[in-house]
Motif scaffolding. Structure first.
Motif, PDB file in Angstrom:
ATOM      1  N   ASP A 106      24.705  38.556  34.480  1.00 51.71           N
ATOM      2  CA  ASP A 106      23.340  38.417  34.991  1.00 51.71           C
ATOM      3  C   ASP A 106      22.398  39.386  34.290  1.00 51.71           C
ATOM      4  N   THR A 107      22.873  40.620  34.054  1.00 50.14           N
ATOM      5  CA  THR A 107      22.057  41.611  33.349  1.00 50.14           C
ATOM      6  C   THR A 107      21.764  41.146  31.928  1.00 50.14           C
ATOM      7  N   ILE A 108      22.763  40.583  31.260  1.00 53.06           N
ATOM      8  CA  ILE A 108      22.580  40.080  29.890  1.00 53.06           C
ATOM      9  C   ILE A 108      21.548  38.958  29.874  1.00 53.06           C
ATOM     10  N   LYS A 109      21.626  38.058  30.851  1.00 49.45           N
ATOM     11  CA  LYS A 109      20.648  36.973  30.912  1.00 49.45           C
ATOM     12  C   LYS A 109      19.235  37.512  31.115  1.00 49.45           C
ATOM     13  N   ASP A 110      19.102  38.500  32.003  1.00 52.82           N
ATOM     14  CA  ASP A 110      17.776  39.092  32.236  1.00 52.82           C
ATOM     15  C   ASP A 110      17.256  39.779  30.974  1.00 52.82           C
ATOM     16  N   LEU A 111      18.130  40.505  30.269  1.00 49.24           N
ATOM     17  CA  LEU A 111      17.706  41.182  29.040  1.00 49.24           C
ATOM     18  C   LEU A 111      17.329  40.175  27.952  1.00 49.24           C
ATOM     19  N   ALA A 158      55.476  45.518  48.584  1.00 51.00           N
ATOM     20  CA  ALA A 158      55.060  44.281  47.923  1.00 51.00           C
ATOM     21  C   ALA A 158      53.696  43.825  48.439  1.00 51.00           C
ATOM     22  N   ALA A 159      53.472  43.946  49.742  1.00 49.48           N
ATOM     23  CA  ALA A 159      52.178  43.554  50.308  1.00 49.48           C
ATOM     24  C   ALA A 159      51.065  44.462  49.790  1.00 49.48           C
ATOM     25  N   CYS A 160      51.339  45.770  49.702  1.00 46.38           N
ATOM     26  CA  CYS A 160      50.330  46.710  49.185  1.00 46.38           C
ATOM     27  C   CYS A 160      50.012  46.414  47.723  1.00 46.38           C
ATOM     28  N   CYS A 161      51.033  46.138  46.926  1.00 49.69           N
ATOM     29  CA  CYS A 161      50.803  45.807  45.508  1.00 49.69           C
ATOM     30  C   CYS A 161      49.973  44.532  45.388  1.00 49.69           C
ATOM     31  N   SER A 162      50.297  43.535  46.175  1.00 51.40           N
ATOM     32  CA  SER A 162      49.536  42.287  46.127  1.00 51.40           C
ATOM     33  C   SER A 162      48.082  42.514  46.531  1.00 51.40           C
ATOM     34  N   LEU A 163      47.865  43.305  47.575  1.00 47.97           N
ATOM     35  CA  LEU A 163      46.510  43.604  48.022  1.00 47.97           C
ATOM     36  C   LEU A 163      45.742  44.367  46.955  1.00 47.97           C
ATOM     37  N   TYR A 164      46.384  45.349  46.319  1.00 48.78           N
ATOM     38  CA  TYR A 164      45.746  46.149  45.266  1.00 48.78           C
ATOM     39  C   TYR A 164      45.335  45.258  44.093  1.00 48.78           C
ATOM     40  N   ILE A 165      46.238  44.367  43.691  1.00 49.89           N
ATOM     41  CA  ILE A 165      45.941  43.478  42.567  1.00 49.89           C
ATOM     42  C   ILE A 165      44.778  42.545  42.916  1.00 49.89           C
ATOM     43  N   CYS A 166      44.772  42.015  44.120  1.00 48.29           N
ATOM     44  CA  CYS A 166      43.690  41.105  44.535  1.00 48.29           C
ATOM     45  C   CYS A 166      42.344  41.827  44.577  1.00 48.29           C
ATOM     46  N   VAL A 167      42.321  43.047  45.131  1.00 49.94           N
ATOM     47  CA  VAL A 167      41.068  43.809  45.212  1.00 49.94           C
ATOM     48  C   VAL A 167      40.560  44.131  43.812  1.00 49.94           C
ATOM     49  N   ASN A 168      41.443  44.561  42.915  1.00 48.39           N
ATOM     50  CA  ASN A 168      41.029  44.860  41.535  1.00 48.39           C
ATOM     51  C   ASN A 168      40.491  43.611  40.843  1.00 48.39           C
ATOM     52  N   TYR A 169      41.119  42.484  41.060  1.00 52.82           N
ATOM     53  CA  TYR A 169      40.659  41.232  40.446  1.00 52.82           C
ATOM     54  C   TYR A 169      39.258  40.882  40.935  1.00 52.82           C
ATOM     55  N   ILE A 170      39.052  40.997  42.227  1.00 52.59           N
ATOM     56  CA  ILE A 170      37.731  40.683  42.779  1.00 52.59           C
ATOM     57  C   ILE A 170      36.678  41.639  42.235  1.00 52.59           C
ATOM     58  N   GLN A 171      37.011  42.939  42.120  1.00 54.02           N
ATOM     59  CA  GLN A 171      36.059  43.906  41.567  1.00 54.02           C
ATOM     60  C   GLN A 171      35.732  43.586  40.115  1.00 54.02           C
ATOM     61  N   LEU A 172      36.731  43.248  39.332  1.00 57.68           N
ATOM     62  CA  LEU A 172      36.494  42.918  37.924  1.00 57.68           C
ATOM     63  C   LEU A 172      35.617  41.676  37.789  1.00 57.68           C
ATOM     64  N   ARG A 173      35.900  40.668  38.597  1.00 60.31           N
ATOM     65  CA  ARG A 173      35.092  39.446  38.535  1.00 60.31           C
ATOM     66  C   ARG A 173      33.644  39.706  38.940  1.00 60.31           C
ATOM     67  N   SER A 174      33.450  40.512  39.993  1.00 61.02           N
ATOM     68  CA  SER A 174      32.075  40.789  40.418  1.00 61.02           C
ATOM     69  C   SER A 174      31.352  41.641  39.380  1.00 61.02           C
ATOM     70  N   GLY A 175      32.053  42.596  38.768  1.00 54.02           N
ATOM     71  CA  GLY A 175      31.449  43.396  37.708  1.00 54.02           C
ATOM     72  C   GLY A 175      31.070  42.551  36.509  1.00 54.02           C
ATOM     73  N   MET A 176      31.942  41.619  36.159  1.00 52.43           N
ATOM     74  CA  MET A 176      31.659  40.749  35.020  1.00 52.43           C
ATOM     75  C   MET A 176      30.471  39.839  35.329  1.00 52.43           C
ATOM     76  N   THR A 177      30.396  39.338  36.539  1.00 55.35           N
ATOM     77  CA  THR A 177      29.278  38.486  36.934  1.00 55.35           C
ATOM     78  C   THR A 177      27.970  39.275  36.893  1.00 55.35           C
TER      79      THR A 177
END
Length: 168
Positions: free
Chosen positions: A98-103, A75-94
């Motif tokens: 930023d790239t869209i604004k620059d373009l 359960a701890a590993c699943c929670s950690l995996y979900i949190c890491v994926n969420y953070i990666q998705l949010r940073s990728g979206m951000t």
């Protein structure tokens, strides 16, 4: 002096329903009598066995066995995996935002430059130079009055050509 009024009966609580506008509190029940055949040593021995049994159950409840630990780790590993994926998705979206604004800024800059260049081109057109090149180098001449054909405007506001225009 004794009162001659009849005394109301006390309600019984066995029936489950008590008549009247006030209900009396039930009398406390007496503690059950101890069995006269038991001796004091036997009851203490039984109490110590119960306490020992309770203590063992508590110790078993506090112990972590292998399946419990494995489920907890999973359960701890699943929670950690979900949190890491969420953070990666949010940073990728951000980063993409930023790239869209620059373009978009770059597009606006290019549009502004394009409009400025178009204006400069339009101001560079020298009609006298065009006339000189057309008449002298290319041999072009203005049309005469009899070479220009005028068409009357029709009701439908456009000219429909059914035949070729006659050449003189």
């Amino acid at each position: 002096m004794a009162s001659t009024r009849p005394r109301p009966k006390r309600p019984t609580y066995e029936a489950g329903y008590v008549h009247g506008n006030t209900v009396l509190k039930p009398e406390p029940q007496q503690a059950p009598l101890k069995h006269p055949g038991k001796q004091k040593g036997q009851s203490k021995h039984r109490e110590s066995k119960n306490a020992l049994r309770i203590r063992r159950n508590q110790e078993k409840a506090l112990q972590m066995n292998l399946p419990y630990v494995a489920a907890l780790v999973a359960a701890a590993c699943c929670s950690l995996y979900i949190c890491v994926n969420y953070i990666q998705l949010r940073s990728g979206m951000t980063a993409r935002m930023d790239t869209i604004k620059d373009l978009e800024k770059q597009l606006n800059t290019l549009k502004t430059e394009n409009d400025a260049l178009e204006t400069r081109i339009n101001t560079y057109v020298d009609l006298d130079y065009v006339y000189k090149v057309a008449t002298e180098e290319l041999g072009m001449v203005y049309a005469n009055k009899d070479q220009v054909l005028m068409y009357d405007k029709t009701e439908s506001e456009y000219v429909r050509q059914d035949e070729d225009i006659p050449a003189n």
